[in-house]
Scaffold this motif. Structure first.
Motif, PDB file in Angstrom:
ATOM      1  N   ARG A  44      15.512  -0.372  10.693  1.00 34.89           N
ATOM      2  CA  ARG A  44      15.293   0.898  10.023  1.00 34.89           C
ATOM      3  C   ARG A  44      13.795   1.130   9.882  1.00 34.89           C
ATOM      4  N   PRO A  45      13.188   2.123  10.547  1.00 36.58           N
ATOM      5  CA  PRO A  45      11.635   2.434  10.120  1.00 36.58           C
ATOM      6  C   PRO A  45      11.556   2.867   8.768  1.00 36.58           C
ATOM      7  N   HIS A  46      10.269   2.590   8.465  1.00 42.61           N
ATOM      8  CA  HIS A  46      10.032   2.881   6.915  1.00 42.61           C
ATOM      9  C   HIS A  46      10.186   4.835   6.761  1.00 42.61           C
ATOM     10  N   ASN A  47      10.598   5.096   5.554  1.00 37.91           N
ATOM     11  CA  ASN A  47      10.730   6.547   5.563  1.00 37.91           C
ATOM     12  C   ASN A  47       9.730   7.146   4.502  1.00 37.91           C
ATOM     13  N   GLY A  48       8.806   6.348   4.014  1.00 41.24           N
ATOM     14  CA  GLY A  48       7.535   6.911   3.389  1.00 41.24           C
ATOM     15  C   GLY A  48       7.954   7.099   1.977  1.00 41.24           C
ATOM     16  N   GLN A  49       9.159   6.871   1.599  1.00 42.36           N
ATOM     17  CA  GLN A  49       9.666   7.251  -0.074  1.00 42.36           C
ATOM     18  C   GLN A  49       9.357   6.083  -0.883  1.00 42.36           C
ATOM     19  N   CYS A  50       9.342   6.167  -2.186  1.00 41.80           N
ATOM     20  CA  CYS A  50       9.371   5.273  -3.042  1.00 41.80           C
ATOM     21  C   CYS A  50      10.485   4.465  -3.291  1.00 41.80           C
ATOM     22  N   HIS A  51      10.519   3.119  -3.503  1.00 39.84           N
ATOM     23  CA  HIS A  51      11.925   2.547  -3.617  1.00 39.84           C
ATOM     24  C   HIS A  51      11.694   1.567  -4.660  1.00 39.84           C
ATOM     25  N   LEU A  52      10.810   1.734  -5.774  1.00 40.51           N
ATOM     26  CA  LEU A  52      10.645   0.834  -6.846  1.00 40.51           C
ATOM     27  C   LEU A  52      11.993   0.714  -7.700  1.00 40.51           C
ATOM     28  N   ILE A  62       0.732  -1.204  -0.062  1.00 38.59           N
ATOM     29  CA  ILE A  62       0.071   0.093  -0.081  1.00 38.59           C
ATOM     30  C   ILE A  62       0.775   1.201   0.056  1.00 38.59           C
ATOM     31  N   MET A  63       2.135   1.120   0.901  1.00 40.13           N
ATOM     32  CA  MET A  63       2.999   2.336   0.920  1.00 40.13           C
ATOM     33  C   MET A  63       3.494   2.428  -0.572  1.00 40.13           C
ATOM     34  N   GLN A  64       3.885   1.616  -1.104  1.00 39.74           N
ATOM     35  CA  GLN A  64       4.777   1.960  -2.469  1.00 39.74           C
ATOM     36  C   GLN A  64       3.704   2.282  -3.435  1.00 39.74           C
ATOM     37  N   ALA A  65       2.573   1.631  -3.418  1.00 36.79           N
ATOM     38  CA  ALA A  65       1.454   1.977  -4.314  1.00 36.79           C
ATOM     39  C   ALA A  65       1.001   3.530  -4.262  1.00 36.79           C
ATOM     40  N   ALA A  66       1.230   4.197  -2.978  1.00 39.73           N
ATOM     41  CA  ALA A  66       0.585   5.512  -2.912  1.00 39.73           C
ATOM     42  C   ALA A  66       1.764   6.445  -2.979  1.00 39.73           C
ATOM     43  N   VAL A 111       0.550   1.648  10.736  1.00 37.50           N
ATOM     44  CA  VAL A 111      -0.846   1.741  10.089  1.00 37.50           C
ATOM     45  C   VAL A 111      -1.088   3.559  10.264  1.00 37.50           C
ATOM     46  N   GLY A 112      -0.609   3.992  11.101  1.00 37.29           N
ATOM     47  CA  GLY A 112      -0.845   5.560  11.290  1.00 37.29           C
ATOM     48  C   GLY A 112      -0.095   6.359  10.035  1.00 37.29           C
ATOM     49  N   HIS A 113       1.105   5.610   9.876  1.00 34.59           N
ATOM     50  CA  HIS A 113       2.079   6.226   8.799  1.00 34.59           C
ATOM     51  C   HIS A 113       1.179   5.869   7.322  1.00 34.59           C
ATOM     52  N   VAL A 114       0.653   4.641   7.150  1.00 33.14           N
ATOM     53  CA  VAL A 114       0.023   4.453   5.880  1.00 33.14           C
ATOM     54  C   VAL A 114      -1.327   5.504   5.742  1.00 33.14           C
ATOM     55  N   SER A 115      -1.831   5.517   6.724  1.00 36.40           N
ATOM     56  CA  SER A 115      -3.049   6.464   6.896  1.00 36.40           C
ATOM     57  C   SER A 115      -2.864   7.714   6.522  1.00 36.40           C
ATOM     58  N   ARG A 116      -1.622   8.398   6.854  1.00 33.53           N
ATOM     59  CA  ARG A 116      -1.424   9.615   6.615  1.00 33.53           C
ATOM     60  C   ARG A 116      -1.070   9.705   5.164  1.00 33.53           C
ATOM     61  N   VAL A 117      -0.398   8.860   4.517  1.00 29.89           N
ATOM     62  CA  VAL A 117       0.144   8.698   3.245  1.00 29.89           C
ATOM     63  C   VAL A 117      -0.667   8.859   2.113  1.00 29.89           C
TER      64      VAL A 117
END
Length: 607
Positions: A124-132, A84-88, A148-154
């Motif tokens: 290492r916590p996820h940095n919310g960046q694209c890594h494809l 979900i994070m990468q798709a967003a 879950v909070g990080h995904v919700s905010r993104v």
């Protein structure tokens, strides 16, 4: 299905789990083919793969989906939040456009959360960046699973609405997850995914029928509240922290925003008001004027009804007068502004005149079409149906429809007719009630007329257990557990649709009058396959050994017989000749007589 959902732009991605222990096996053979059955072919596991970016080509989408093979991992949870994070966040790779963004998430198992990566040595916590990478794949071994909070905010920052399409056994987990992610819904996906189209269509309808207005970045000195006019012009009774309307179809929605400053702002402050799931917002800049330059006070001002002094726009009433414009005459010493305002509230926690009027001398003066002691009633705020207030079959009283002619429903939309609830088994097949000319089925039943079981085997499993324990189908002790079903036991052995403890088989169906009919019988005795296989194997080994011994003994006997015959034949062919052997001489015996030695000598000489 709404065709705009997929025919506009569609894409496809897939996920499994991080390629680390204990999530994915590191044995080379298992990495190449993680299927538990060696006969099946699975593709190697991966974290996330953007298989097809968003495209207008529906045929290409269909081809890519049909080419996919399943994969597998060791543990049950999957890297769903990673996907979900990468798709967003990978906007360019996914090719998100400036349109309504819908992300459909399908799975048959649960998900890993932040902190689970430590089991595989990922801290290492996820940095919310694209890594494809260039192939559209996300490795996943460098960063932990996102929270879950990080995904919700993104998702909110990228205006993405999320639809969970999951199987029934994991529905509760994703229902709880959806409650933490705004603009997300959950639907139950059948095991064969046959209802995926209807599920997505219904879920999208639920998303689009809910509007939520909220602010971002408001300074702490400002209290922002909302007053909403939702379905059927039904207005909120009081101001709320969020503007929210549900069940919206084609109605016109009105939101009012109120700002209350609890302190003076040092400089102008800007914040945003936006609608969840929509990439549009309103920027509001607020500046407070805390110091007013007022002119000279005006005594006996007309603005104060001649009964007070006007200063800086506020009336200071003369003795014996009250009110914003000094329009109220004080009847006793107990009368005050506070007491008058209290008489305009139904309780201490509500607003004056419900926020829909002004308190004048202790009584509410309502605005527009509102009425009631506290302006709490609006005879035009009832629900509309087919363009008519209360469907034209009722009267609107204080926001609620009072229906006539036996019509029911919040908008009197339900006809008293029950023709659509009838079938050959009666009203809703006897397993539901007819509401608004539609069947509302009892638990365990489904279908237009409640004529189908959701899971007949599970529904009456306790009933079968009760009768097996009782030993007879003719008992009233099991009536409650059997839902008053008609129970009968079949003679002999039968293999029916459902089984109980591998000894009883049973079948459940609806009778002609809507009653539940249960038939059960003993299952045919089956042979333990493990014992049978072991027995056959051991018997085969013994039998083959005996056969080998017999063949060996027969060959040995034939060999002995042949050797004996050769011996006999050789005996017969041997010829024995009676000739004197020159090497053999017989024994010679010489006898002397000493008394006749002379005679013997003479004889010897004479010879």
């Amino acid at each position: 299905m709404n065709p705009k959902l997929f025919l506009h732009l569609s894409g496809f991605g897939s996920f499994v789990d991080k390629e680390l222990l204990p999530y994915v096996s590191q044995v080379k053979a298992r990495r190449q083919n993680p299927c538990p059955n060696r006969i099946d072919i699975c593709q190697p596991a991966f974290s996330f793969k953007n298989v097809l970016p968003l495209t207008h080509d529906a045929k290409e989408f269909e081809r890519e989906v049909s080419k996919q093979n399943i994969s597998g991992n060791l543990d049950a949870p999957e890297a769903g939040l990673d996907a979900i994070m990468q798709a967003a966040v990978c906007k360019n790779e996914i090719k998100w456009g400036d349109v309504t963004r819908i992300l459909v998430y399908t799975s048959d198992d649960t998900f890993h959360m932040a902190g689970d990566g430590r089991l595989g040595g990922v801290f290492r916590p996820h940095n919310g960046q694209c890594h494809l990478n260039v192939n559209g794949s996300y490795d996943g071994r460098a960063y932990d699973y996102p929270s879950v909070g990080h995904v919700s905010r993104v998702l909110q920052d990228n205006n993405i609405q999320l639809i969970f399409a999951v199987t029934e056994d994991i529905y509760p987990a994703y229902k709880a997850l959806s409650a933490l992610i705004p603009q997300s819904v959950v639907g139950v996906l059948k095991n064969d995914s046959s209802n995926v189209v209807d599920l997505i269509s219904e879920a999208y309808g639920n998303l689009s029928s809910t509007l939520v207005l909220e602010q971002e970045g408001a300074p702490k000195e400002l209290d922002v509240s909302y007053w909403s006019t939702c379905k059927g012009n039904q207005a909120d009774i009081e101001w709320k922290e969020k503007g929210e309307c549900q069940g919206i179809k084609h109605e016109k929605i009105t939101f009012k925003v109120r700002l209350n400053a609890s302190a003076c702002l040092k400089k102008p402050q800007t914040f945003r008001i936006k609608m969840q799931g929509i990439n549009e917002e309103v920027k509001i800049t607020v500046n407070t004027e805390c110091h007013c330059e007022c002119g000279a006070p005006e005594a006996a001002s007309k603005h104060c009804n001649g009964s007070g002094t006007l200063s800086c726009g506020v009336c200071s009433c003369n003795e014996g007068y009250l009110g914003q414009h000094c329009e109220c005459v004080q009847q006793s010493d107990a009368d005050s502004i506070t007491s008058m305002l209290a008489s305009c509230r139904p309780d201490n926690t509500s607003q004056v005149c419900s926020g829909h009027g002004a308190c004048v001398c202790g009584k509410c003066v309502c605005r527009d079409m509102l009425k009631g002691e506290f302006c709490q009633c609006d005879d035009n705020s009832c629900e509309l149906h087919d363009g008519f207030l209360c469907n034209g079959k009722g009267n609107c009283q204080c926001g609620k429809c009072e229906c006539v002619q036996n019509y029911t429903g919040s908008a009197c939309e339900c006809s008293p007719s029950q023709d659509k609830c009838m079938n050959d088994k009666g009203l809703c097949s006897g397993q539901g009630k007819c509401t608004c000319n539609r069947c509302q089925c009892k638990e365990g039943f489904t279908g237009e007329h409640c004529s189908a079981f959701i899971n007949a085997c599970t529904l009456l499993k306790d009933c079968v257990a009760c009768h097996v324990e009782a030993g007879t189908p003719e008992t009233n002790a099991c009536a409650v557990r059997c839902l008053n079903a008609s129970v009968s036991r079949l003679e002999g052995y039968h293999e029916l649709h459902c089984t109980y403890e591998d000894t009883i088989s049973y079948d459940v169906e609806l009778g002609v009058n809507g009653t539940i009919v249960l038939r059960y019988a003993d299952l045919p005795r089956s042979v333990d396959k493990t014992t049978l296989v072991i027995g056959i194997s051991v018997s085969s080994i013994i039998f083959i050994g005996i056969i080998i011994i017999i063949i060996y003994r027969c060959l040995l006997e034939l060999y002995d017989i042949r050797e004996y015959q050769n011996f006999v034949k050789a005996q017969k062919q041997t010829e024995w000749k009676e000739v004197q052997n020159p090497l053999f001489q017989g024994a010679t015996t010489t006898v002397y007589n000493p008394l006749h030695e002379t005679e013997a000598n003479e004889k010897e000489h004479s010879e």
